[in-house]
Scaffold this motif. Structure first.
Motif, PDB file in Angstrom:
ATOM      1  N   ASP A   1       0.838  -1.186   0.000  1.00 16.21           N
ATOM      2  CA  ASP A   1       0.000   0.000   0.000  1.00 16.21           C
ATOM      3  C   ASP A   1       0.876   1.239   0.000  1.00 16.21           C
ATOM      4  N   LEU A   2       0.407   2.252  -0.664  1.00 14.65           N
ATOM      5  CA  LEU A   2       1.138   3.509  -0.718  1.00 14.65           C
ATOM      6  C   LEU A   2       0.852   4.273   0.563  1.00 14.65           C
ATOM      7  N   THR A   3       1.789   4.262   1.487  1.00 13.11           N
ATOM      8  CA  THR A   3       1.589   4.905   2.786  1.00 13.11           C
ATOM      9  C   THR A   3       2.464   6.134   2.968  1.00 13.11           C
ATOM     10  N   ARG A   4       3.272   6.436   1.958  1.00 16.41           N
ATOM     11  CA  ARG A   4       4.120   7.622   2.037  1.00 16.41           C
ATOM     12  C   ARG A   4       4.256   8.209   0.637  1.00 16.41           C
ATOM     13  N   THR A   5       4.712   9.434   0.558  1.00 10.73           N
ATOM     14  CA  THR A   5       4.896  10.090  -0.722  1.00 10.73           C
ATOM     15  C   THR A   5       6.087   9.458  -1.450  1.00 10.73           C
ATOM     16  N   ILE A   6       5.892   9.194  -2.726  1.00 13.90           N
ATOM     17  CA  ILE A   6       6.931   8.609  -3.571  1.00 13.90           C
ATOM     18  C   ILE A   6       7.161   9.550  -4.754  1.00 13.90           C
ATOM     19  N   HIS A   7       8.404   9.799  -5.060  1.00 16.52           N
ATOM     20  CA  HIS A   7       8.752  10.598  -6.238  1.00 16.52           C
ATOM     21  C   HIS A   7       9.252   9.630  -7.305  1.00 16.52           C
TER      22      HIS A   7
END
Length: 97
Positions: free
Chosen positions: A1-7
């Motif tokens: 799951d996307l739980t933090r900001t990703i660049h």
């Protein structure tokens, strides 16, 4: 799951779904649901957000396929997205507690 900001170099900045965004999604569906026959949900980053949105909306919106079939078809759906949409649906009294 996307739980933090990703660049990401291809997809740009990807952020976790917030309660404000979940509420915006639900209000969009509520505003247009009487005119819709189909709703297409699409994401391009491959973090299983589309199935998470579809399953979260299916908690209160009659869908075809139903929620069980959606989960069976997409068992690795993004649970963070699902939880955010369910919490927003509860706050809006669309999902009984």
């Amino acid at each position: 799951d996307l739980t933090r900001t990703i660049h990401h170099h291809t997809f740009g900045t990807l952020r976790p779904l917030t309660q404000d965004t979940a509420t915006t999604i639900i209000h969009f569906v509520l505003r247009h649901r009487n005119r819709m026959r189909k709703l297409v949900i699409h994401c391009h980053a491959g973090v299983r957000r589309s199935p998470g949105v579809a399953i979260g909306l299916a908690e209160w919106l009659p869908t075809s396929p139903g929620i069980t079939a959606l989960i069976e078809a997409h068992p690795c759906f993004n649970r963070h997205i699902y939880r955010q949409l369910c919490e927003a649906g509860i706050r809006l009294n669309l999902i009984p507690t």
